[in-house]
Scaffold this motif. Structure first.
Motif, PDB file in Angstrom:
ATOM      1  N   PRO A 121       0.824  -1.219   0.000  1.00 36.07           N
ATOM      2  CA  PRO A 121       0.000   0.000   0.000  1.00 36.07           C
ATOM      3  C   PRO A 121       0.852   1.260   0.000  1.00 36.07           C
ATOM      4  N   ASN A 122       0.230   2.360  -0.372  1.00 35.64           N
ATOM      5  CA  ASN A 122       0.902   3.657  -0.342  1.00 35.64           C
ATOM      6  C   ASN A 122       1.043   4.141   1.102  1.00 35.64           C
ATOM      7  N   THR A 123       2.113   4.869   1.358  1.00 30.90           N
ATOM      8  CA  THR A 123       2.233   5.613   2.604  1.00 30.90           C
ATOM      9  C   THR A 123       1.671   7.007   2.360  1.00 30.90           C
ATOM     10  N   LEU A 124       0.661   7.382   3.113  1.00 32.07           N
ATOM     11  CA  LEU A 124       0.031   8.692   2.956  1.00 32.07           C
ATOM     12  C   LEU A 124       0.389   9.593   4.129  1.00 32.07           C
ATOM     13  N   LEU A 125       0.649  10.850   3.816  1.00 30.02           N
ATOM     14  CA  LEU A 125       0.851  11.867   4.846  1.00 30.02           C
ATOM     15  C   LEU A 125      -0.114  12.999   4.540  1.00 30.02           C
TER      16      LEU A 125
ATOM     17  N   THR B 105     -14.814  28.321   8.381  1.00 32.02           N
ATOM     18  CA  THR B 105     -14.922  26.983   8.961  1.00 32.02           C
ATOM     19  C   THR B 105     -14.453  25.929   7.956  1.00 32.02           C
ATOM     20  N   ALA B 106     -13.812  26.365   6.878  1.00 30.05           N
ATOM     21  CA  ALA B 106     -13.327  25.456   5.842  1.00 30.05           C
ATOM     22  C   ALA B 106     -11.942  24.917   6.203  1.00 30.05           C
ATOM     23  N   TRP B 107     -11.548  23.866   5.485  1.00 30.55           N
ATOM     24  CA  TRP B 107     -10.233  23.255   5.664  1.00 30.55           C
ATOM     25  C   TRP B 107      -9.594  23.046   4.298  1.00 30.55           C
ATOM     26  N   LEU B 108      -8.276  23.101   4.280  1.00 29.42           N
ATOM     27  CA  LEU B 108      -7.517  22.721   3.091  1.00 29.42           C
ATOM     28  C   LEU B 108      -6.713  21.489   3.464  1.00 29.42           C
ATOM     29  N   VAL B 109      -6.760  20.454   2.628  1.00 31.65           N
ATOM     30  CA  VAL B 109      -6.097  19.191   2.938  1.00 31.65           C
ATOM     31  C   VAL B 109      -4.981  18.930   1.934  1.00 31.65           C
ATOM     32  N   LEU B 110      -3.772  18.715   2.449  1.00 33.07           N
ATOM     33  CA  LEU B 110      -2.636  18.306   1.627  1.00 33.07           C
ATOM     34  C   LEU B 110      -2.463  16.801   1.801  1.00 33.07           C
ATOM     35  N   THR B 111      -2.592  16.044   0.727  1.00 29.96           N
ATOM     36  CA  THR B 111      -2.444  14.591   0.793  1.00 29.96           C
ATOM     37  C   THR B 111      -1.236  14.164  -0.028  1.00 29.96           C
ATOM     38  N   PHE B 112      -0.166  13.798   0.662  1.00 26.25           N
ATOM     39  CA  PHE B 112       1.054  13.320   0.014  1.00 26.25           C
ATOM     40  C   PHE B 112       0.996  11.794  -0.063  1.00 26.25           C
TER      41      PHE B 112
END
Length: 243
Positions: A196-200, A210-217
């Motif tokens: 599987p991939n390693t996700l960070l 109230t919003a969020w920004l998500v960085l998915t490496f």
């Protein structure tokens, strides 16, 4: 609120110019021998509309919110991978179709942009990717969910199978989550289930909202995962909000 597409910089791809106002592009590292120039961001008085971060020069950026720009970036990447149109016609078609499916799917999930590593060592590709996603404001929430509360929810979601913590970045507090996963996109690429991939992931609260920004490496090669996670942490540490 709507985040811009929308970082700063040049056109999509692997640009190496200095970031500036206008259309976002692949992040550029300082040229060899040069020190990065500290940029003083003005104080925010409302939700930011842009952000900036530094990504490796051999990472290719695909903007997702514009179908035209998305298709153009995919075509540029296909031309880079297989410049001989006659000799590699079949491979070009397969790669274009694959990238088109992946980027279209990401765009439907409110992703803003994707970065794909084009780095290779001794001719062997070293894959890595980053997807930036906007999580919209909650329609009934009156204030931002505290990062510690979100972190608790993420721990519960993955039943203790993820490393979750609240970290302090230059852009503010964020939730950091490291875990492993084999996504449907990875399965489509032929990645075996035992690798599987390693996700960070970094969950960044958007100021004054109230919003969020998500960085998915993502690091597909577990042998390189720890080293790549260090690089991912550095990229997240370069993130800045701007108006």
């Amino acid at each position: 609120m709507a985040l811009a597409d929308e970082r700063v910089g040049n056109e999509a791809g692997t640009g190496t110019g200095e970031p500036g106002a206008g259309e976002p592009a692949a992040g550029a590292e300082p040229k060899s021998g040069q020190e990065p120039v500290a940029r003083q961001e003005p104080a925010l008085t409302g939700p930011p509309t842009r952000y900036r971060m530094i990504t490796p020069t051999d990472w290719f950026r695909i903007p997702l919110r514009s179908e035209t720009k998305r298709a153009r970036a995919v075509q540029i990447l296909v031309d880079m991978a297989y410049p001989n149109k006659d000799e590699f016609a079949t491979k070009r078609h397969e790669l274009r179709e694959l990238l088109g499916n992946v980027t279209d799917s990401a765009a439907q999930r409110d992703a803003i942009e994707i970065y794909l590593s084009t780095q290779a060592a001794l001719g062997v590709p070293i894959p890595a990717s980053l997807m930036v996603t906007a999580e919209p404001e909650h329609p009934t929430a009156t204030q931002q969910l505290p990062p510690a509360t979100l972190a608790d929810g993420i721990r519960d979601k993955y039943h203790g199978q993820a490393e979750v913590s609240v970290v302090r970045l230059p852009s503010g507090e964020a939730v950091r989550c490291r875990r492993t996963e084999l996504s449907e996109d990875s399965k489509e690429l032929g990645q075996p289930e035992e690798r599987p991939n390693t996700l960070l992931e970094f969950y960044l609260p958007v100021p004054y909202s109230t919003a969020w920004l998500v960085l998915t490496f993502s690091a597909p090669l577990r042998e390189l995962a720890d080293a790549q996670v260090e690089m991912f942490d550095a990229i997240a540490g370069s993130f800045r909000w701007s108006e």
